[in-house]
Write a protein that holds these residues in place. Sequence first.
Motif, PDB file in Angstrom:
ATOM      1  N   SER A 236       0.837  -1.192   0.000  1.00  0.00           N
ATOM      2  CA  SER A 236       0.000   0.000   0.000  1.00  0.00           C
ATOM      3  C   SER A 236       0.874   1.243   0.000  1.00  0.00           C
ATOM      4  O   SER A 236       0.477   2.280  -0.523  1.00  0.00           O
ATOM      5  CB  SER A 236      -0.971  -0.015   1.176  1.00  0.00           C
ATOM      6  OG  SER A 236      -0.291   0.251   2.358  1.00  0.00           O
ATOM      7  N   SER A 239       1.939   1.541  -3.795  1.00  0.00           N
ATOM      8  CA  SER A 239       0.941   1.842  -4.810  1.00  0.00           C
ATOM      9  C   SER A 239       0.159   3.103  -4.495  1.00  0.00           C
ATOM     10  O   SER A 239      -0.831   3.385  -5.140  1.00  0.00           O
ATOM     11  CB  SER A 239      -0.012   0.655  -4.955  1.00  0.00           C
ATOM     12  OG  SER A 239      -0.634   0.425  -3.716  1.00  0.00           O
ATOM     13  N   GLU A 245       1.076   2.351 -10.478  1.00  0.00           N
ATOM     14  CA  GLU A 245       0.248   2.438 -11.663  1.00  0.00           C
ATOM     15  C   GLU A 245      -1.010   3.213 -11.305  1.00  0.00           C
ATOM     16  O   GLU A 245      -1.698   2.874 -10.358  1.00  0.00           O
ATOM     17  CB  GLU A 245      -0.125   1.012 -12.067  1.00  0.00           C
ATOM     18  CG  GLU A 245      -0.598   0.870 -13.467  1.00  0.00           C
ATOM     19  CD  GLU A 245      -0.765  -0.604 -13.785  1.00  0.00           C
ATOM     20  OE1 GLU A 245      -0.643  -0.956 -14.950  1.00  0.00           O
ATOM     21  OE2 GLU A 245      -1.016  -1.394 -12.863  1.00  0.00           O
ATOM     22  N   ASP A 246      -1.319   4.262 -11.997  1.00  0.00           N
ATOM     23  CA  ASP A 246      -2.529   5.006 -11.687  1.00  0.00           C
ATOM     24  C   ASP A 246      -2.929   5.865 -12.882  1.00  0.00           C
ATOM     25  O   ASP A 246      -2.170   6.025 -13.835  1.00  0.00           O
ATOM     26  CB  ASP A 246      -2.320   5.872 -10.451  1.00  0.00           C
ATOM     27  CG  ASP A 246      -3.640   6.076  -9.717  1.00  0.00           C
ATOM     28  OD1 ASP A 246      -4.694   5.732 -10.294  1.00  0.00           O
ATOM     29  OD2 ASP A 246      -3.609   6.573  -8.591  1.00  0.00           O
ATOM     30  N   TYR A 247      -4.139   6.452 -12.788  1.00  0.00           N
ATOM     31  CA  TYR A 247      -4.627   7.292 -13.880  1.00  0.00           C
ATOM     32  C   TYR A 247      -4.236   8.738 -13.655  1.00  0.00           C
ATOM     33  O   TYR A 247      -4.164   9.196 -12.521  1.00  0.00           O
ATOM     34  CB  TYR A 247      -6.151   7.192 -13.955  1.00  0.00           C
ATOM     35  CG  TYR A 247      -6.590   5.893 -14.526  1.00  0.00           C
ATOM     36  CD1 TYR A 247      -6.697   5.729 -15.902  1.00  0.00           C
ATOM     37  CD2 TYR A 247      -6.872   4.815 -13.701  1.00  0.00           C
ATOM     38  CE1 TYR A 247      -7.087   4.533 -16.435  1.00  0.00           C
ATOM     39  CE2 TYR A 247      -7.261   3.612 -14.230  1.00  0.00           C
ATOM     40  CZ  TYR A 247      -7.373   3.468 -15.594  1.00  0.00           C
ATOM     41  OH  TYR A 247      -7.758   2.284 -16.131  1.00  0.00           O
ATOM     42  N   TYR A 249      -4.359  12.842 -15.894  1.00  0.00           N
ATOM     43  CA  TYR A 249      -4.816  13.546 -17.086  1.00  0.00           C
ATOM     44  C   TYR A 249      -3.670  14.208 -17.835  1.00  0.00           C
ATOM     45  O   TYR A 249      -3.884  15.066 -18.675  1.00  0.00           O
ATOM     46  CB  TYR A 249      -5.877  14.591 -16.697  1.00  0.00           C
ATOM     47  CG  TYR A 249      -7.194  13.966 -16.313  1.00  0.00           C
ATOM     48  CD1 TYR A 249      -8.172  13.735 -17.275  1.00  0.00           C
ATOM     49  CD2 TYR A 249      -7.469  13.583 -15.002  1.00  0.00           C
ATOM     50  CE1 TYR A 249      -9.383  13.159 -16.944  1.00  0.00           C
ATOM     51  CE2 TYR A 249      -8.669  13.002 -14.653  1.00  0.00           C
ATOM     52  CZ  TYR A 249      -9.621  12.785 -15.632  1.00  0.00           C
ATOM     53  OH  TYR A 249     -10.810  12.196 -15.294  1.00  0.00           O
ATOM     54  N   ARG A 255      -8.154   5.681 -25.490  1.00  0.00           N
ATOM     55  CA  ARG A 255      -9.547   5.651 -25.902  1.00  0.00           C
ATOM     56  C   ARG A 255      -9.985   6.959 -26.543  1.00  0.00           C
ATOM     57  O   ARG A 255     -11.048   7.022 -27.155  1.00  0.00           O
ATOM     58  CB  ARG A 255     -10.437   5.437 -24.665  1.00  0.00           C
ATOM     59  CG  ARG A 255     -10.574   4.035 -24.178  1.00  0.00           C
ATOM     60  CD  ARG A 255     -11.721   4.075 -23.186  1.00  0.00           C
ATOM     61  NE  ARG A 255     -11.821   2.918 -22.333  1.00  0.00           N
ATOM     62  CZ  ARG A 255     -12.695   2.831 -21.333  1.00  0.00           C
ATOM     63  NH1 ARG A 255     -13.475   3.848 -21.054  1.00  0.00           N
ATOM     64  NH2 ARG A 255     -12.767   1.755 -20.606  1.00  0.00           N
ATOM     65  N   ARG A 261     -15.306  14.029 -28.119  1.00  0.00           N
ATOM     66  CA  ARG A 261     -15.709  15.143 -27.260  1.00  0.00           C
ATOM     67  C   ARG A 261     -15.470  14.842 -25.780  1.00  0.00           C
ATOM     68  O   ARG A 261     -15.783  15.674 -24.921  1.00  0.00           O
ATOM     69  CB  ARG A 261     -17.178  15.461 -27.494  1.00  0.00           C
ATOM     70  CG  ARG A 261     -17.471  15.898 -28.910  1.00  0.00           C
ATOM     71  CD  ARG A 261     -18.953  16.115 -29.081  1.00  0.00           C
ATOM     72  NE  ARG A 261     -19.409  17.302 -28.381  1.00  0.00           N
ATOM     73  CZ  ARG A 261     -19.289  18.536 -28.861  1.00  0.00           C
ATOM     74  NH1 ARG A 261     -18.721  18.744 -30.020  1.00  0.00           N
ATOM     75  NH2 ARG A 261     -19.744  19.548 -28.180  1.00  0.00           N
ATOM     76  N   VAL A 262     -14.993  13.639 -25.477  1.00  0.00           N
ATOM     77  CA  VAL A 262     -14.877  13.233 -24.077  1.00  0.00           C
ATOM     78  C   VAL A 262     -13.435  13.349 -23.617  1.00  0.00           C
ATOM     79  O   VAL A 262     -12.516  12.959 -24.338  1.00  0.00           O
ATOM     80  CB  VAL A 262     -15.381  11.788 -23.914  1.00  0.00           C
ATOM     81  CG1 VAL A 262     -15.293  11.335 -22.485  1.00  0.00           C
ATOM     82  CG2 VAL A 262     -16.811  11.686 -24.417  1.00  0.00           C
ATOM     83  N   VAL A 263     -13.230  13.872 -22.413  1.00  0.00           N
ATOM     84  CA  VAL A 263     -11.878  13.997 -21.862  1.00  0.00           C
ATOM     85  C   VAL A 263     -11.592  12.766 -21.012  1.00  0.00           C
ATOM     86  O   VAL A 263     -12.315  12.480 -20.058  1.00  0.00           O
ATOM     87  CB  VAL A 263     -11.756  15.257 -20.992  1.00  0.00           C
ATOM     88  CG1 VAL A 263     -10.324  15.417 -20.532  1.00  0.00           C
ATOM     89  CG2 VAL A 263     -12.232  16.464 -21.756  1.00  0.00           C
ATOM     90  N   LEU A 264     -10.572  12.037 -21.361  1.00  0.00           N
ATOM     91  CA  LEU A 264     -10.288  10.787 -20.662  1.00  0.00           C
ATOM     92  C   LEU A 264      -8.895  10.808 -20.044  1.00  0.00           C
ATOM     93  O   LEU A 264      -7.968  11.344 -20.641  1.00  0.00           O
ATOM     94  CB  LEU A 264     -10.359   9.615 -21.658  1.00  0.00           C
ATOM     95  CG  LEU A 264     -11.738   9.266 -22.182  1.00  0.00           C
ATOM     96  CD1 LEU A 264     -11.604   8.316 -23.355  1.00  0.00           C
ATOM     97  CD2 LEU A 264     -12.574   8.648 -21.098  1.00  0.00           C
ATOM     98  N   PRO A 265      -8.759  10.211 -18.864  1.00  0.00           N
ATOM     99  CA  PRO A 265      -7.416  10.084 -18.297  1.00  0.00           C
ATOM    100  C   PRO A 265      -6.719   8.877 -18.907  1.00  0.00           C
ATOM    101  O   PRO A 265      -7.352   8.022 -19.505  1.00  0.00           O
ATOM    102  CB  PRO A 265      -7.688   9.859 -16.820  1.00  0.00           C
ATOM    103  CG  PRO A 265      -8.997   9.151 -16.808  1.00  0.00           C
ATOM    104  CD  PRO A 265      -9.776   9.630 -17.999  1.00  0.00           C
TER     105      PRO A 265
END
Lengths: 413, 417
Positions: A236, A239, A245-247, A249, A255, A261-265
């Motif tokens: 823990s 991580s 590993e994480d998302y 922006y 994707r 039109r979509v904002v993705l991380p």
Amino acid sequence: MTADAPGALDLGKLFAARLHAARARPYLATALFALRPVESRAVPTMGVDRYWRCYVSPAFVDRTPPAELAAVWVHEVSHLLRDHHGRSERYAREHRLTGPAERLRMNIAADCEINDDVYGDGLAHPEDCVTPHRLGLREGELMEDYLRQFRLGPDLERLAWLDCGSGADGLDRGWELGPDGAHGLSEQERDAIRFRVAQGIKGAPGSAPQGWRRWAEEVLHPPQPWRQLLGSALRSAISGPGAGEDYHYGRPARRSAGLPRVVLPSLRRRPPRVCVVVDTSGSVSDAELGSALLEVAAISRAVGGRRDLVSVLSCDAAAQTVQPVCRTEGIELVGGGGTDLRTGFARALRTRPDVVVVLTDGQTPWPAERPACRTVVGLFPRTGGSYDENDPAYRPDAPPAWARVVTIGSATG
Amino acid sequence: MPSYASTTLPADQPGAPQLAVADTLLTLLRDTTTEPRADVQLEALTLAVAADLPVLLWGEPGIGKTAALTQLATALDLPLTTVIASVHEPSDFSGLPVVGDDPAVQGVPMAPPDWAVRLVRAGRGLLFLDELSTAPPAVQAALLRLVLERRIGALRLPPGVRIVAAANPRSSAADGWELSPPLANRFVHLQWEHDHDVVVRGLGGTWPRATLPALDPERLPGAVAFARRAVCEFLVARPGLVHRLPNGESRRGGAWPSPRSWEATLRLIAFATAAGSARDVLSLLVRGTVGDGPGLELLASLDRMDLPDPETLLADPAGAELPERGDLRQAVLDGVVAAVRRRPERARWDAAWALLVRAMETGAPDVVVVPATTLASLRREDWDVPAAIERLAGAVSLSRRADAAARLAAGTAGARP
């Protein structure tokens, strides 16, 4: 109460013996009275099943003096309180043991665990009961330890009559009433009895011997499985945000091309850097250090730190050099004097790690401020005695609140 | 063997016929029956879901958590929506920001995923969040908002939707899934384990069919009163257990006692009582809500609550129903003697003797000895020994025999080196 017919169970003698047992071991009274005697001619002496029924041979009651009978009551209830049937089952499954001979071995090992401190002090010593001493083993160990230490041989063959029932070794017998029979206790009732007995022992610790107090301690606070805890503390820490590993922006996701039109991380991986500081002062034994260090290195590699990102630093009063663990040969630990982990922390932080793991017995000053990374402390517990010959009142500080502390002990789980 | 195979499956005709045969084989494999079997785990899960508490199933991968959820959904007549957390992105749960024509005027709406829209439109359903532990931390954070606040983007889940989550235990989790104590406190933690016999029998063609608990409308008010009394009486006696943050690494991320989790416990006791569930079921639920130690203590105090009231027994010793189990019976008799000690009156003293005689005649006599000795010591000078005491002669002789055994044991112990 006395039996008239020859061969009938002498309940009066049996209950007098139980009363004596409850007086000699007041902390076991609840458990003793919860046992339900069942007359049985199939059991050689006395045996229990896991539903807290006690099978009694009338002939055995007839030929045994009451004082010894009381000792047998305590012995049988000990099997149930110490969960020997559940532990035997687990041991058999882990080690793939089958067959009645192995169950006899488990019964003998369970008897050894009980018999080394259950008798005396008001309870008679039954004749030819199995003790670790008779098998040439050390006293005060657990059933699982004894199981590893002896094999059935000709000298143990005379014990083949020994049968404490499925309550002692987990193997169901033909003469037992089974789960659907009358007066069995449910799992919750069994837990409640064990809990009440443990609470009684904790409440009045003076009267119970060391073995029972240790048992009560474990029922109320089971020992920590330190390997898993150290691993999860480390995982823990590694991580958490900022490492692993994480998302985020910061970069468009794969994707995104399909969803204009979509904002993705997007997912990004940053392997964590782990620095292990090992307290090599004289107060920590080599065996302790070796086992803990192996765990840390294995865990940190397994969670994705590349091998070159794990480094080890030994530290006594002064910090030694930092070594990466990517070498195949062992890590050399230097030291042996007094302890000051503050220098170790300072040296470790210069490698800019994501996580610092400290293995120590805690007899050291700690840094006054929270370091800039996550900290996991693997603590070797020390009890009793004074820590400093010149200043008996000296007590070292406990590890600081900002560190995750895992107590490393001999108990594995 | 080859000749047999060639008669039914022509080897020179690949493709469709071969697949048709495979389908037949698959159908045969799927052809299983069920048998009724009590399942404590499933019953506990059903009760917790019925009580609308978020449940977290802890279990190794592949032991039938999903199968249990399917069965539960059928039993509660709720459509099941399974979401595998690890294959989703955080925005799937917190909502996808969709840039409109004029963000400065209209703002950026957070669009919910399709399954959430369908769930809200249906108004009811069972949402199963699987593989929580293998999802990246940001996904877990987004999921927890869904579990706790029931919000997905701009949508709010209707009250008819029940949520169950599943996670792998820390020993087998590959990465750092760990609940912080405040989050852990909101869940009912159920350990999911497989039963060896059930699996073997199921693979042999017969799976268990659990009979699920049904709430009895007649029992509802009584259940609420019982649950309130159980929790309140317990917490009055143990004020230290009202709130106790877990200390130490081993209890992190598990159940612990707090006013919130006691409230959940109260609710679960009421549901278990109304459904007439066994104590084993309640034991799983209570220990999964307030932790093992406090849970066991509460259950022990429930056992004592079930015992007959000493005053009722003293009022009617002839019609007294004493518990079968020796230890409970002794607890009742001790309670009776304590009641006489609190308010010593001649009639009560006599009634207590009558009760002891009754206990002596209906069960093991050794249980009666200690209460009888204590009761005898409560005698006032002007009270005559009741005639009933004659019938306790068996207990007296038993006590003497035990004394003799004690002397003998002391003698042999002394003789030993």
